[in-house]
Design a protein around this motif. Structure first.
Motif, short mmCIF file in Angstrom:
data_model
loop_
_atom_site.label_atom_id
_atom_site.label_comp_id
_atom_site.label_asym_id
_atom_site.label_seq_id
_atom_site.Cartn_x
_atom_site.Cartn_y
_atom_site.Cartn_z
N ARG A 285 50.96 -44.97 76.94
CA ARG A 285 50.05 -45.83 77.69
C ARG A 285 48.61 -45.31 77.60
NH1 ARG A 285 52.62 -48.75 82.30
NH2 ARG A 285 54.84 -48.90 81.82
N LEU A 286 48.46 -43.99 77.72
CA LEU A 286 47.12 -43.41 77.62
C LEU A 286 46.53 -43.63 76.23
CD1 LEU A 286 44.90 -41.73 79.00
CD2 LEU A 286 46.05 -39.68 78.14
N SER A 287 47.37 -43.53 75.21
CA SER A 287 46.89 -43.73 73.84
C SER A 287 46.39 -45.16 73.63
CB SER A 287 48.01 -43.42 72.84
OG SER A 287 48.41 -42.07 72.92
N ILE A 288 47.07 -46.12 74.21
CA ILE A 288 46.67 -47.52 74.06
C ILE A 288 45.28 -47.76 74.64
CG2 ILE A 288 47.18 -49.89 74.81
CD1 ILE A 288 50.16 -49.15 74.63
N VAL A 289 45.07 -47.29 75.87
CA VAL A 289 43.76 -47.52 76.49
C VAL A 289 42.68 -46.69 75.81
CG1 VAL A 289 44.75 -48.20 78.70
CG2 VAL A 289 44.23 -45.80 78.30
N ASN A 290 43.03 -45.50 75.33
CA ASN A 290 42.05 -44.68 74.61
C ASN A 290 41.58 -45.35 73.34
OD1 ASN A 290 41.76 -42.56 76.37
ND2 ASN A 290 43.22 -41.23 75.33
N MET A 291 42.50 -45.97 72.61
CA MET A 291 42.15 -46.62 71.36
C MET A 291 41.16 -47.77 71.59
SD MET A 291 45.91 -46.62 69.53
CE MET A 291 45.37 -47.49 68.07
N ILE A 292 41.39 -48.53 72.64
CA ILE A 292 40.48 -49.63 72.95
C ILE A 292 39.11 -49.09 73.34
CG2 ILE A 292 40.06 -51.55 74.55
CD1 ILE A 292 43.12 -51.86 74.71
N ASN A 293 39.11 -48.07 74.18
CA ASN A 293 37.85 -47.50 74.64
C ASN A 293 37.06 -46.86 73.50
OD1 ASN A 293 35.87 -46.55 76.51
ND2 ASN A 293 36.90 -44.57 76.56
N SER A 294 37.75 -46.09 72.67
CA SER A 294 37.06 -45.36 71.61
C SER A 294 36.47 -46.29 70.56
CB SER A 294 38.02 -44.37 70.95
OG SER A 294 39.11 -45.04 70.34
N LEU A 295 37.16 -47.38 70.27
CA LEU A 295 36.60 -48.34 69.32
C LEU A 295 35.32 -48.96 69.90
CD1 LEU A 295 36.81 -49.89 66.67
CD2 LEU A 295 38.26 -51.57 67.83
N GLY A 296 35.35 -49.26 71.20
CA GLY A 296 34.17 -49.82 71.84
C GLY A 296 32.99 -48.85 71.85
N VAL A 297 33.28 -47.58 72.10
CA VAL A 297 32.21 -46.57 72.10
C VAL A 297 31.69 -46.31 70.69
CG1 VAL A 297 31.71 -44.14 72.57
CG2 VAL A 297 33.04 -45.46 74.20
N GLY A 298 32.61 -46.26 69.72
CA GLY A 298 32.22 -45.90 68.36
C GLY A 298 31.38 -46.94 67.65
N VAL A 299 31.42 -48.20 68.10
CA VAL A 299 30.65 -49.25 67.44
C VAL A 299 29.16 -48.96 67.43
CG1 VAL A 299 29.95 -51.68 67.62
CG2 VAL A 299 32.35 -51.07 67.80
N ILE A 300 28.65 -48.36 68.53
CA ILE A 300 27.21 -48.19 68.62
C ILE A 300 26.77 -46.77 68.95
CG2 ILE A 300 27.15 -48.83 71.06
CD1 ILE A 300 24.52 -49.58 68.28
N ALA A 301 27.57 -46.00 69.71
CA ALA A 301 27.12 -44.70 70.24
C ALA A 301 26.60 -43.74 69.17
CB ALA A 301 28.24 -44.05 71.06
N PRO A 302 27.32 -43.49 68.05
CA PRO A 302 26.80 -42.54 67.07
C PRO A 302 25.57 -43.04 66.33
CG PRO A 302 29.18 -42.87 66.81
CD PRO A 302 28.67 -43.96 67.69
N LEU A 303 25.32 -44.35 66.38
CA LEU A 303 24.22 -44.94 65.62
C LEU A 303 22.98 -45.20 66.48
CD1 LEU A 303 26.33 -47.49 63.55
CD2 LEU A 303 25.20 -45.44 62.66
N PHE A 304 23.00 -44.76 67.72
CA PHE A 304 21.88 -45.04 68.61
C PHE A 304 20.54 -44.52 68.07
CE2 PHE A 304 24.02 -46.49 72.61
CZ PHE A 304 23.11 -47.50 72.91
N PRO A 305 20.44 -43.27 67.58
CA PRO A 305 19.15 -42.84 67.03
C PRO A 305 18.67 -43.73 65.89
CG PRO A 305 20.58 -40.96 67.37
CD PRO A 305 21.43 -42.18 67.58
N TYR A 306 19.59 -44.10 65.00
CA TYR A 306 19.24 -44.99 63.89
C TYR A 306 18.81 -46.35 64.43
CZ TYR A 306 19.60 -47.22 59.30
OH TYR A 306 19.32 -47.89 58.13
N TRP A 307 19.53 -46.87 65.45
CA TRP A 307 19.21 -48.17 66.03
C TRP A 307 17.83 -48.15 66.69
CZ3 TRP A 307 18.19 -50.26 70.87
CH2 TRP A 307 18.30 -51.64 70.99
#
Length: 465
Positions: A285-307
């Motif tokens: 159950r924790l893995s399921i919610v983590n996967m959804i959360n991490s995909l949402g965070v990864g879409v923009i968070a690492p690219l913020f300086p570039y953005w």
């Protein structure tokens, strides 16, 4: 009347400020009372977070100075996430069997060697390899890449269960403080060398990473580890001695003793299977919610300086201080969340900050200037990241100590694999000139996480302490 009301408000504010100061003081005293292994693990992660804070701001800008496109940068960040995922499960499981110290030592030594090679031979191939394995630019808050499951399990092993939530939150606070220091350094590092070449100006960034890796390698080498299975064996021996005393005191026949011995074996085996089923269900159950959360965070968070650079034309001089303020304030809020987790439970300590962060996230792409976007980014990061310690404590509390390496690695995989694909998607959207869509996608995914986290994991709140 107004004067009295104003005085009351001032008194309330003063009490609130005093309360926050007490939280900080209590946290520092609590860390000071930890055993040497726990303190060293916290210190090495703090040092690592300084280097990662600088790398998190400047690495994508360094790649842009080398004329990398947004999709190419996204693919490199994705490669780092995927490589880490492949290694983390094996490392987590292996660390449960052979110990955790050696894995952390390999990480620091490998990071030092890889960074030195990048400094001496800054080829694209080597940069992809080293940056991918060690997660350059991903802003991991001091985590040791794919070796983080071993590190997290070791820290959980040497901390008392009742203090785990507050200590993990304090650890997260120190990580964010280190990221803040690194972000400040990121603003000045490109100006240390008297060079005009944009690529060469980022060279001190890699020297900082090399220095921290060497210091941490020495610290970890000097540490001593008591393996979890050794502790379990000692406990088992103690229990065995107690059982022998009880049996000796009983006035029963030898046949009764043999019968009782064999009769308890199936019960013990069934209890172990039942415990594993319960733990595996919680981890799934924790893995399921983590996967959804991490995909949402990864879409923009690492690219913020570039953005920020593409959207507003700002460089590290402007972005670095914004990141620094973000991390320093997040460090303070993490300590408050540590108290929130003790008062209201880990579940609320995770969910409540994320709701506020979601509203701030969707407002960022519609900002009219960099100042407004920066303020929204700071506020969103504070409330979002302050729950990191609570989430870590919740995850490691779902299983027994003998399986925490496995649980930490599974938790890491469920986070890093979807998060790895996030930057590739975000980089593709930015590359075609779409600067708002990554935020919309991140908003939808993180909203799903907020709904599903309590829905799927509420039943385990009494176990994850």
């Amino acid at each position: 009347m107004n004067v009295l009301t104003s005085s009351n408000h001032s008194l309330v504010k003063c009490k609130g400020a005093v309360s926050r100061v007490r939280v900080v003081i209590e946290t520092w005293r609590g860390i000071g009372r930890l055993n040497p292994v726990a303190k060293t693990l916290i210190l090495t992660r703090f040092m690592r977070s300084i280097a990662q804070g600088a790398m998190g701001v400047d690495f994508t800008l360094y790649l842009r100075a080398r004329h990398w496109s947004a999709p190419e940068i996204g693919l490199l960040l994705m490669a780092g996430g995927l490589i880490g995922s492949l290694l983390s499960l094996w490392i987590g499981i292996s660390s449960d069997r052979v110990g955790r110290r050696r894995f952390l030592l390999v990480y620091e030594a490998g990071l030092a060697l890889g960074t030195l090679l990048v400094i001496l031979v800054p080829s694209a191939t080597l940069l992809v390899l080293v940056g991918g394995v060690f997660g350059f630019g991903r802003g991991a808050n001091g985590a040791s890449g794919p070796f983080a499951p071993a590190e997290q399990a070791w820290l959980a092993q040497v901390i008392d269960t009742k203090r785990r939530g507050s200590v993990f939150s304090a650890n997260a606070g120190l990580q964010f403080a280190g990221m803040g220091v690194g972000s400040l350094l990121a603003a000045g590092l490109p100006h240390v060398l008297p060079v005009k070449d944009g690529v060469m100006s980022y060279l001190p960034l890699f020297f900082l990473t090399l220095l921290v890796a060497v210091i941490n390698a020495v610290q970890i080498y000097r540490m001593k580890e008591v393996r979890a299975d050794t502790q379990s064996s000692t406990d088992a021996v103690n229990r065995s001695h107690q059982d022998e005393k009880i049996l000796a005191a009983r006035d029963s026949t030898l046949e009764d003793q043999i019968f009782n011995k064999f009769d308890t074996l199936p019960d013990a085996a069934e209890q172990e299977r039942s415990a594993r089923r319960r733990e595996n269900g919680a981890l799934l159950r924790l893995s399921i919610v983590n996967m959804i959360n991490s995909l949402g965070v990864g879409v923009i968070a690492p690219l913020f300086p570039y953005w920020f650079n593409v959207k507003f034309g700002v460089g590290p001089e402007a972005i670095g201080p914004v990141y620094a303020v973000t991390f320093f304030l997040t460090a303070a809020s993490s300590l408050l969340v540590g108290r929130l987790s003790r008062t209201y439970g880990l579940m609320r300590a995770v969910v409540i900050p994320r709701i506020a962060g979601l509203a701030l996230l969707i407002a960022i792409p519609f900002s009219m200037n960099f100042s407004v976007a920066a303020v929204l980014y700071v506020l969103r990061s504070i409330v979002n990241r302050s729950s990191v310690g609570a989430r870590q404590a919740f995850g490691v509390g779902l299983v027994r100590d003998s399986r925490r390496g496995f649980a930490s690695s599974l938790n890491a995989i469920s986070w890093t694999v979807p998060a790895a694909f996030g930057p590739a998607l975000g980089g593709m959207l930015i590359g075609i000139g779409s600067l708002a869509e990554p935020f919309v996608a991140a908003f939808a995914l993180q909203l799903a996480y907020i709904v599903l986290f309590p829905l799927l994991l509420r039943r385990y709140t009494t176990e994850a302490v």
